[in-house]
Design an enzyme around this catalytic site. Structure first.
Site, PDB file in Angstrom:
ATOM      1  N   CYS A  62      56.549  18.701  66.043  1.00 13.38           N
ATOM      2  CA  CYS A  62      55.668  17.530  66.083  1.00 13.38           C
ATOM      3  C   CYS A  62      54.276  17.771  65.490  1.00 13.38           C
ATOM      4  CB  CYS A  62      55.527  17.050  67.518  1.00 13.38           C
ATOM      5  SG  CYS A  62      57.101  16.530  68.218  1.00 13.38           S
TER       6      CYS A  62
HETATM    7  N1  LIG Z   1      61.504  17.895  69.865  1.00 13.63           N
HETATM    8  C1  LIG Z   1      60.512  17.292  70.482  1.00 13.63           C
HETATM    9  O1  LIG Z   1      59.937  17.823  71.393  1.00 13.63           O
HETATM   10  C2  LIG Z   1      60.042  15.896  70.086  1.00 13.63           C
HETATM   11  C3  LIG Z   1      59.091  15.271  70.901  1.00 13.63           C
HETATM   12  C4  LIG Z   1      58.669  13.991  70.576  1.00 13.63           C
HETATM   13  C5  LIG Z   1      59.177  13.374  69.435  1.00 13.63           C
HETATM   14  N2  LIG Z   1      60.080  14.003  68.643  1.00 13.63           N
HETATM   15  C6  LIG Z   1      60.604  13.274  67.481  1.00 13.63           C
HETATM   16  O2  LIG Z   1      61.933  12.853  67.766  1.00 13.63           O
HETATM   17  C7  LIG Z   1      62.738  12.932  66.593  1.00 13.63           C
HETATM   18  C8  LIG Z   1      63.941  13.833  66.837  1.00 13.63           C
HETATM   19  O3  LIG Z   1      63.480  15.117  67.207  1.00 13.63           O
HETATM   20  P1  LIG Z   1      64.443  16.314  67.615  1.00 13.63           P
HETATM   21  O4  LIG Z   1      63.528  17.428  67.972  1.00 13.63           O
HETATM   22  O5  LIG Z   1      65.458  15.872  68.600  1.00 13.63           O
HETATM   23  O6  LIG Z   1      65.156  16.573  66.205  1.00 13.63           O
HETATM   24  P2  LIG Z   1      66.324  17.606  65.857  1.00 13.63           P
HETATM   25  O7  LIG Z   1      66.186  17.913  64.408  1.00 13.63           O
HETATM   26  O8  LIG Z   1      66.315  18.714  66.822  1.00 13.63           O
HETATM   27  O9  LIG Z   1      67.660  16.802  66.134  1.00 13.63           O
HETATM   28  C9  LIG Z   1      68.046  15.654  65.502  1.00 13.63           C
HETATM   29  C10 LIG Z   1      69.543  15.485  65.580  1.00 13.63           C
HETATM   30  O10 LIG Z   1      69.861  14.409  64.694  1.00 13.63           O
HETATM   31  C11 LIG Z   1      71.052  14.724  64.014  1.00 13.63           C
HETATM   32  N3  LIG Z   1      71.122  13.922  62.808  1.00 13.63           N
HETATM   33  C12 LIG Z   1      70.431  14.083  61.650  1.00 13.63           C
HETATM   34  N4  LIG Z   1      70.748  13.110  60.781  1.00 13.63           N
HETATM   35  C13 LIG Z   1      71.657  12.312  61.382  1.00 13.63           C
HETATM   36  C14 LIG Z   1      72.361  11.141  60.989  1.00 13.63           C
HETATM   37  N5  LIG Z   1      72.196  10.599  59.792  1.00 13.63           N
HETATM   38  N6  LIG Z   1      73.223  10.608  61.886  1.00 13.63           N
HETATM   39  C15 LIG Z   1      73.395  11.172  63.094  1.00 13.63           C
HETATM   40  N7  LIG Z   1      72.753  12.258  63.546  1.00 13.63           N
HETATM   41  C16 LIG Z   1      71.897  12.834  62.682  1.00 13.63           C
HETATM   42  C17 LIG Z   1      70.975  16.211  63.800  1.00 13.63           C
HETATM   43  O11 LIG Z   1      72.260  16.770  63.576  1.00 13.63           O
HETATM   44  C18 LIG Z   1      70.365  16.684  65.123  1.00 13.63           C
HETATM   45  O12 LIG Z   1      71.370  16.941  66.086  1.00 13.63           O
HETATM   46  C19 LIG Z   1      61.802  13.414  65.485  1.00 13.63           C
HETATM   47  O13 LIG Z   1      61.257  12.301  64.834  1.00 13.63           O
HETATM   48  C20 LIG Z   1      60.703  14.122  66.250  1.00 13.63           C
HETATM   49  O14 LIG Z   1      59.489  14.128  65.527  1.00 13.63           O
HETATM   50  C21 LIG Z   1      60.536  15.260  68.963  1.00 13.63           C
END
Ligand SMILES: NC(=O)c1ccc[n+]([C@@H]2O[C@H](COP(=O)([O-])OP(=O)(O)OC[C@H]3O[C@@H](n4cnc5c(N)ncnc54)[C@H](O)[C@@H]3O)[C@@H](O)[C@H]2O)c1
Length: 432
Positions: free
Chosen positions: A266
């Site tokens: 983030c």
């Molecule tokens: N990790 C955190 O702590 C956090 C906190 C707040 C906000 N966010 C936001 O939330 C969002 C997701 O974060 P995350 O950490 O879970 O990401 P991540 O990369 O860990 O996981 C995302 C998942 O989405 C899947 N994916 C990718 N493209 C896809 C598609 N076209 N169809 C289906 N699945 C698909 C991936 O395989 C993966 O399992 C981001 O925008 C991030 O900035 C994350």
């Protein structure tokens, strides 16, 4: 759409740090939940009842699968059956450090194929203000259905804090904004069914901007204390004692702490989504740029301090042996994304140091796109510590015996004030 009775079907796209805990929250609230991902390994694992996210227990996945209330699939045709579809896919930066919305647009394109009347679509991924309306909505409306009338569209930012046991998904207040009033209202009702407190905002772009503000606020304040750390060190002032002193003020001050550099998905990334968007409004986001500049310098500062500390002990970095404690970007998680550990290890190796690393959450170094590091895993035992010329504390995981580390290591570079409580051997500790 019926939300209050527990017959609504919820689909979550992207089953990782964000999507899986959210799916669990709705499952625990009594809803039938479906998880979608393109990563076959994740699907296989969940279908076997094995969770890969620490805060979602495998036992819950197994029980809910067995009860027939959880479905996990990469068959996106199942989206047609969902009443609500929640998008939790990554939003990284491209090589040019511009927003890479390809995961969001690919997902929206996939949803469009199965979009049906009455469905609610919510974007959770962090992004610049305007994305839901300007990027997601046109893709979905290409289906011939109209947003706000035939289907509903909203943004609700994820505020997960991985590794923080005090806050579970359901306890973190949820901001919600629709691209139109009906969509906002519907989305707020959806989240109220599973989350303790929901705040309905006037528009999706307010929700998008709020999330970006939260992350910029952190990036800027961390940069401020990182800069002051360097200055105060030259002045012979302990920044940690200063922050602790300032924190006694009961109003108007919030403590932020210096460190080896930013990490995680983030804070190093999201602010630059706004920087990019600001250009379209003839604005430069100077605070964001300056914070980025200071925070990205921190690994170099740590390496410089290490080199100086060795020099004071008549040793050179070249040919020295070092142990890096902590590879994850923050304590008590196994997440290494953007972790400053990699930059620090690469800089040290480029200068001729031979490294080992120890992290109870990261037993093996994953291959990283931007870094090439050859450090080997090492144990945190007296032999390894005594064989090292220096130890750098990059991540202060709980459960590490810092007295033991200082007792056996000849030199400890502490970037986190982890050794605060150590009494013996303080002359061996250098803050960085
Ligand atoms: N990790 C955190 O702590 C956090 C906190 C707040 C906000 N966010 C936001 O939330 C969002 C997701 O974060 P995350 O950490 O879970 O990401 P991540 O990369 O860990 O996981 C995302 C998942 O989405 C899947 N994916 C990718 N493209 C896809 C598609 N076209 N169809 C289906 N699945 C698909 C991936 O395989 C993966 O399992 C981001 O925008 C991030 O900035 C994350």
């Amino acid at each position: 759409m019926v939300i209050d009775v527990r017959i609504a079907l919820f689909g979550f796209i992207g089953l990782c740090y964000v999507g899986l805990p959210l799916l669990e929250a709705f499952g625990k609230a009594g809803f039938h939940v479906s998880g979608f991902d393109i990563d076959r390994q994740k699907i296989d694992s969940l279908q076997r009842g094995v969770s890969y996210i620490g805060r979602v227990p495998s036992s819950w996945v197994k029980e809910t699968l067995n009860a027939g209330r959880l479905e996990v699939t990469d068959d996106f045709r199942r989206l047609r059956k969902m009443n609500a579809i929640i998008i939790c896919v990554p939003t990284p930066l491209s090589k040019e450090r511009e927003p890479d919305l390809s995961y969001v647009t690919n997902t929206a394109t996939e949803i469009r194929r199965y979009l049906d009347r009455g469905q609610l679509v919510v974007l959770e991924s962090t992004t610049y203000p305007g994305t839901t309306e300007e990027v997601v909505k046109p893709i979905l409306e290409d289906s011939g259905l109209e947003s706000g009338k035939d289907f509903f569209l909203a943004f609700s930012p994820e505020r997960e804090d991985p590794g923080n046991p005090k806050f579970h998904t359901v306890m973190i207040p949820k901001l919600v904004g629709g691209t139109d009033p009906v969509s906002g209202e519907l989305a707020a009702r959806l989240y109220q069914a599973a989350i303790e407190r929901v705040i309905l905002l006037s528009h999706a772009k307010i929700a998008e901007a709020s999330k970006i503000l939260e992350n910029i606020y952190r990036a800027v304040n961390i940069a401020l204390v990182n800069e002051l750390k360097v200055l105060f060190d030259r002045m012979g002032i302990d920044i940690w004692e200063v922050i602790s002193a300032a924190s006694t003020k009961p109003f108007g001050f919030q403590a932020f702490y210096p460190g080896p550099g930013l990490g995680g998905h983030c804070i190093p990334i999201d602010p630059f989504y706004l920087t990019w968007k600001a250009r379209a409004f003839d604005m430069t986001t100077r605070f964001i740029e300056l914070a980025g500049e200071i925070n990205t310098q921190m690994p170099d500062y740590v390496v410089q301090r290490t080199s100086e500390a060795l020099n004071d002990r008549k040793k050179a970095l070249r040919g020295s042996r070092g142990l890096i404690v902590g590879v994850a970007y923050k304590p008590n998680v196994d997440d290494v994304r953007e972790s400053p550990s990699f930059k620090i290890m690469q800089l040290l190796e480029e200068r001729g140091a031979r490294l080992r690393f120890y992290d109870p959450f990261v037993p093996k170094l994953p291959s990283m796109r931007h870094y090439s590091v050859s450090a080997e895993p090492g144990a945190l035992d007296s032999k390894t510590l005594e064989e090292s010329d220096f130890v750098i504390i990059v991540t202060h995981h709980d459960g590490i015996d810092w007295d033991f580390v200082v007792e056996h290591a000849p030199l400890v570079i502490d970037t986190r004030n982890a050794t605060q409580g150590v009494r013996q051997g303080r002359e061996k500790i250098v803050r960085a």
